[in-house]
Structures are given as C-alpha cells and as structure tokens.
Design an enzyme around this catalytic site. Structure first.
Site, PDB file in Angstrom:
ATOM      1  N   HIS A  20     -27.109 -35.062  13.296  1.00  0.00           N
ATOM      2  CA  HIS A  20     -27.953 -35.898  12.264  1.00  0.00           C
ATOM      3  C   HIS A  20     -26.938 -36.243  10.915  1.00  0.00           C
ATOM      4  CE1 HIS A  20     -31.199 -33.350  14.033  1.00  0.00           C
ATOM      5  NE2 HIS A  20     -31.456 -34.642  14.357  1.00  0.00           N
ATOM      6  N   SER A 131     -31.359 -30.506  18.144  1.00  0.00           N
ATOM      7  CA  SER A 131     -31.830 -29.319  17.396  1.00  0.00           C
ATOM      8  C   SER A 131     -32.553 -28.024  18.257  1.00  0.00           C
ATOM      9  CB  SER A 131     -33.016 -29.675  16.458  1.00  0.00           C
ATOM     10  OG  SER A 131     -32.604 -30.888  15.832  1.00  0.00           O
TER      11      SER A 131
END
Ligand code: PNS
Length: 162
Positions: A20, A131
């Site tokens: 990210h 994640s």
C-alpha cells in the site's frame, strides 16, 4: 494530467503494508493532493478499528506532505464528490485482483461519472503481499519486517497474538 487533481487511495488497510505504501508514495508524486481513505464499513472482519488503521498509516508516512489520511463509512463515489476528488488510485497485483477491481471501477464510474479509477502496477516484490498474509505470519510467530514498517510492527504483533 492536470496538476491540481485530488486523488483518493481507498482500502481496508487492515493493516497497511509496504505494498500500500508504495502505491501511496507513487500517487503522491503524481497528484497535487492524495487522500488515503480507510473504509469504515468494510465487509471484511477487520482486526483494527478504522481509527487505529488511520493512525497506523499516519505513522508510516510522516514525510508525505501532500497526503492526508481519513476514514469513510458511505459510498466511495460520494466521498470523492464531497472532497472534489476526480481520481481513485488502486494498486493492481496479480490477475486475481482484476475482476473485483474492474467491477468496483465500473460501479464507481456509474455512481460518479466525474471520477476515474487509475491502476498502478504493484512493485514486483509486493506482488503477493497482502494484509491478511501479514496477519497470518504474525499469528504464527513469523518475521513481518519485510512486509510492514518498523513503526507499526509491534502494534500488529500485539493485536494479532493477544
Ligand atoms: O482494500 P480493499 O478491501 O480491497 O478495499 C475495498 C474498498 C474499501 C475500496 C471498497 O470496498 C469500497 O470502496 N467500499 C466502499 C463502499 C462502496 O463505495 N461500494 C460501492 C463501490 S464497489
């Protein structure tokens, strides 16, 4: 590209990863202003509250002056309109991301014709980073230093292993 464009980088960020952060950093070089928006109503079963996710992202990007971090609970298309954003930036990893991302891009375009979704190709080293993978590794006592910055590493370990 008009240099006054405001772009939004939406996601669950549960937690934010180097994948990210690479996309956010690259977007910050392309746009006048970037707003990273944490989904407040993610259908995913999140490990961190929206406020915790916002704080973790802020800790990771102290030097990106044109980047703000916010959370939102409604439709992304409405959030973009409210902020005057005309670009949605998403990272694209493997082909497996494509169908879902394409569906979201077309839906957002329908809901807000003023907003364009732009995909940035993920860096090769982040191709399979997610994640959920980070949380799984932390849960099993593995090393997550190559996936998330040191400033949030302990926060993740504390939450996942408690
Ligand atoms: O990191 P994620 O989980 O892939 O992010 C998905 C996210 C938060 C960008 C997406 O679920 C979203 O935009 N949610 C807000 C609700 C919305 O606008 N839905 C309609 C468009 S698909």
């Amino acid at each position: 590209m008009k240099n006054s464009v405001i772009a939004i980088c939406p996601g669950s960020f549960d937690p934010v990863t180097y994948g990210h952060l690479d996309i956010i950093t690259r977007a910050s070089k392309m746009f006048h202003k970037v707003i990273v928006v944490v989904a407040d109503n993610s259908s995913k079963n999140c490990s961190f509250t929206p406020d915790e996710r916002v704080e973790m992202i802020k800790k990771c990007i102290p030097n990106l002056e044109n980047v703000e971090v916010d959370k939102f609970g409604g439709l992304l298309a409405d959030y973009a309109a409210q902020k005057g954003a005309t670009a949605i930036i998403k990272g694209l990893r493997a082909m497996s991301d494509f169908e879902y991302e394409f569906q979201m891009a077309l839906t957002n375009k329908k809901l807000n014709p003023n907003v364009e979704t732009l995909f940035l190709t993920t860096a090769a080293e982040n191709m399979y980073l997610s994640s959920s993978m980070v949380k799984q590794i932390a849960l099993m006592g593995g090393e997550i230093e190559s996936f998330v910055p040191a400033v949030i590493r302990q926060d993740i370990i504390n939450r996942i292993t408690k």
